[in-house]
Design a protein around this motif. Sequence first.
Motif, short mmCIF file in Angstrom:
data_model
loop_
_atom_site.label_atom_id
_atom_site.label_comp_id
_atom_site.label_asym_id
_atom_site.label_seq_id
_atom_site.Cartn_x
_atom_site.Cartn_y
_atom_site.Cartn_z
N VAL A 207 0.84 -1.19 0.00
CA VAL A 207 0.00 0.00 0.00
C VAL A 207 0.88 1.24 0.00
CG1 VAL A 207 -1.75 1.27 1.30
CG2 VAL A 207 -1.83 -1.23 1.23
N TRP A 208 0.63 2.18 -0.91
CA TRP A 208 1.38 3.44 -0.90
C TRP A 208 0.59 4.59 -1.52
CZ3 TRP A 208 3.00 5.92 -5.53
CH2 TRP A 208 2.93 5.13 -6.71
N VAL A 209 1.08 5.80 -1.21
CA VAL A 209 0.57 7.01 -1.88
C VAL A 209 1.79 7.86 -2.20
CG1 VAL A 209 -1.72 7.11 -0.80
CG2 VAL A 209 0.25 8.12 0.37
N PRO A 210 1.68 8.83 -3.11
CA PRO A 210 2.82 9.70 -3.38
C PRO A 210 3.15 10.54 -2.14
CG PRO A 210 1.07 10.03 -5.01
CD PRO A 210 0.51 9.16 -3.95
N LYS A 211 4.43 10.88 -1.99
CA LYS A 211 4.80 11.72 -0.85
C LYS A 211 4.28 13.13 -1.03
CE LYS A 211 8.80 9.30 0.95
NZ LYS A 211 10.25 9.11 0.91
N GLU B 161 3.93 0.25 6.01
CA GLU B 161 5.22 -0.36 6.32
C GLU B 161 6.07 0.59 7.17
OE1 GLU B 161 6.98 -1.71 2.61
OE2 GLU B 161 5.00 -2.36 1.91
N ARG B 162 5.92 1.89 6.90
CA ARG B 162 6.69 2.88 7.65
C ARG B 162 6.21 2.94 9.11
NH1 ARG B 162 5.26 8.15 8.37
NH2 ARG B 162 3.78 8.16 6.64
N LYS B 163 4.88 2.96 9.30
CA LYS B 163 4.37 3.18 10.64
C LYS B 163 4.26 1.90 11.47
CE LYS B 163 0.91 6.21 11.04
NZ LYS B 163 -0.35 6.90 10.66
#
Lengths: 639, 250, 246
Positions: free
Chosen positions: A295-299, A320-322
């Motif tokens: 899962v991702w979104v643009p920064k 993944e970051r949190k």
Amino acid sequence: MSMILDPKIPSGPLEKKWSKHRGESKLVAPNNRPKFDLIVVGSGLAGASAAATLGELGYNVKCFCFQDSPRRAHSIAAQGGINAAKNYQNDGDSVFRLFYDTIKGGDFRSREANVYRLAEISLNIIDQCVAQGVPFAREYGGLLANRSFGGVQVSRTFYARGQTGQQLLLGAYQALQHEIAEGTVKMYPRTEMLDLVLVNGHAKGIVVRNLVTGEINTHAADAVILATGGYGNVFYLSTNAKGCNVTATWRAHKRGALFANPCFTQIHPTCIPVSGPYQAKLTLMSESLRNDGRVWVPKKKGDPRSPDQIPKEERDYYLERKYPAFGNLVPRDIASRNAKEVCDQGRGVGPSGLGVYLDFSDAIQRHGESTIRERYGNLFEMYQNITNENAYKTPMRIYPAVHYTMGGLWVDYNLMTNVPGLHVLGEANFSDHGANRLGASALMQGLSDGYFVIPSTIANYLATQMGKKASTEQPEFKAAENEARCRINRLLSIKGKKTVTTFHRELGLLVWDKCGMARDAQGLQEALQKIPAMRAEFWENVNVLGDGAEFNQALEHAGRVADFLEFAELMCLDALERNESCGGHFRLEFQTKEGEALRDDEHYCHVAAWEYAGPHTRPNLIKESLGFEYVKLSQRSYK
Amino acid sequence: MNFKLKVWRQKDGASPGSFKDYDAKDVPSEASFLEMLDIVNESLAASGEDPIAFDSDCREGICGTCSLVINGIPHGPGKGTTCQLYMRRFADSDTIWIEPFRAAAFPPIKDLVVDRSAFDRIIEAGGYIVVRTGSAPEANSLPVAKHDADLAMEAAACIGCGACVAACPNSAAMLFVSAKVSHLGLLPQGQAERESRVIHMVRKMDELGFGSCRNHYECEAICPAEVSATFMARLNQDYALASAKKVLAV
Amino acid sequence: MLIASFMSVASLSPAPVRKFSKNPLIAFYQSSIGKKYVVAGTGLILIVYVLGHLVGNLQIFSGQERINAYSKFLHDLGPILWLVRVFLLAAFVTHIVATIQLAQENRLAKPRKYAVTGYQRSTMASRTMLISGLIILCFVIYHLLQFTLQVTDPKFRHMHDSLGHHDVYRMLILGFKNPFVSLFYTVGLFLLTNHLSHGFASVVQTLGINNRKIASFVASGGQTLAWVVFIGYVSIPVTILLGIIK
């Protein structure tokens, strides 16, 4: 505020409560059963299984559903499976473990005794369904197969392809049709319940409208059973069927039944995003996709580039970051909330900006396209059919959507509400899932209530009702019928400018925004101000064409939306009153430093049951405190 | 996108019906067919005209409520149900004919809505395994060969939408009946009632005024649950064997 | 393409009620599947006959003596031949009667057709079974009148070969020398081929023999068989017209 709620939980050790209760329950003798008329509203898993079993016991049953056939109730859409503590996999499962997982999954807001009974009965459900011919998946040796589901550590889910709900419902439907053929059940399809009739404070009948002819009439009975499902359509867009509504339970609430925990709603993280205002329904994609998708979104906010043009270092793989330990596999509520958060920051993707990418390109690189096709081929196909995008080439876009409601009418251990004679089963009651439902548990609860609980517990009420037959000739019936008729005439006479759908959509947007995945006091107060105004406008400016004495879908919808407009207020009020976060109810003010739900067990370890107090009066809050003797309250953590 | 619709309008079962022309304007290509009808209905309601009645519920292809015959094809072109049909399948400014399922056994209710309760009557006649609740044996005491279980599941996938009847030039309900007879007849649990089940279900199907199969396989071609026509061969065989046993009184 | 009949009245006639006898055999015939079984069973008998008749006819290529001897052999069977003929006639009549009964029920089951037709799987052959069957009936009647009862051309009755047998060989040549007779024969055979190309697979399905493994084989096998029948039968008038057989 004087009412004291007695959940009638049997005394004694947890694992003995249900058998003890059955042993001590009153009975109705076989020769007396045909003298009792029972009304069952709803023909999903809970309703159909209850009607069939009660008919089989010899009661005289009438079953009502608004669909054209009992086989079409929305239980049919459940995909994943049904849990049962059979421990066929020898992986350490037990009734206690299923009980514990369900209590914990519900974030400690359900009743121990009810949940333990559910886990116990789960064993009988599988036996019953297999005997009926439900084609569960099997191993090569011919024995039943299981899979794991929803983050628990054992494989206890029984399934029939991706159509478990359909197959279980058809099993219950077939049992129901058999009883109809036997003459013990009379079925009323395309018939909608408009009101509950009380005689001397007891539920003794209902008012219904024949949806084909428009005829309104009443039915009397010795007890009324509601199995009318959840209220997810208050949000307009949800994964529920178009027809799902709150009318039956809301009408019962207005007649005195307490509505418990209405703010507990479950949001599913992997649905296909809304593509435009014309959209009528959201489609759920199996949660299993998160096993391989990232899962991702643009920064960058409002990044206009297509996903393949955005380099890795400019993408935010926020889960993944949190949550480095669980990553993309965090529970439903956390995944949903985080998607909302990044979209609120303006980093959402797709034409509406309400979506996040679920990207399979890394998985395809690692395992090859054929492996991914093997695992999720049908889902990718479904996605392509709906969005016209090839998810093998470009990331999927997903967004959370409402799909289950844990709140419902308050019931005691016998599944009876505070209104004597009124019983509530399945998603329509509040009893077993607390603040959050585990995957593959909805089907279990519906069938447990219908096949095994109500057939035994209803006798406790019926045994006190010998010789107290109600009749539709009584003034209570005439009055309720008249009220229903007046309401329909009023809806038809407004002849305003806005369609029913317009109102429904407006209401849905508001409650989704203020009482959806994340709530705060300010937003809820705002909603509580806007809803009455919306309701007032509805009753002045709605346009319902046609007349009442015919097949009139706009009129059906209008009646349901009118009830949603009242119910929404209670839902927001309940959310405002519960000053904690738990399960599906996330209050922004109450979170840990890491952004997790912060429960307040000292003040909110209770069921919030609301009593209707009149049209312009604040409802009364009655609390049933929850005691935990067998499990220890703990904080969930997925870091 | 814009479309010219020719929609069957019929006030109720007792009134005559006819096709009426409607313009569907500014329909997004991502809209589903039913959402396109929703859009048309909203504009009809705004102009004071009675909206077009049509059945739908789950809108995800499983409940079997939606129907419609679109350009002569039940559930329209492509696989799946009407609710899973998207407007991008059509070309801009296409003319689209929309009719209800037509069969004597499915009497009209209003516009595109018909009464399919005949299917419930067929299931009532024997489409079940009688199990008294609570009396079932332990689930794993009866192994079922995986092949049989999988085949039974294929038959059980039928969603009961009635498109098979709508597509059949004879309005036969054979595919529907064969799906249930095969589902239950393939499983060991279903053997006790196997013969009476097939005889009662077939007779009920005939009594309700469904036609007979002429092996066109239109039903199989449009079945959204992809139920195979070979189940109908199984039904024929089951029915003949059960009848033969009756004739020979064995 | 559009048969749309605007402003037409929907059929209001209630679905016809079908009743079942207490006698299980009668009840079987009264049911749709029972009648289909009868149609398929008699169809199978007729398929076997069509193939047998073809084998007999093809003996024309083995010369005059061979086919005339075959004809004599058949006639010498006497009562057995009549038994077979009655049996075939009964099968033929039953095939037609049951089909017509089914067709009547089917017409009632679909009181109204769609404004636009959208056939997906059915073939011209499957959709025209009834009409091809009825034309074949006419063809068979003419065929029997011509070659069996020999009423169309009375001189057929008086043709004998050197051994004194009825000269079937010359009768066929004489008959098919007429291009109209040959054309009508070919058309009849074409319809029969059409009928069989759906009929054979249909028999396998209706008798409940079909399954997933053989389904595609049965469908293509039925068509192959039908065209073998066509080529076999039509080879006779063609070779006669081309003067290959004299």
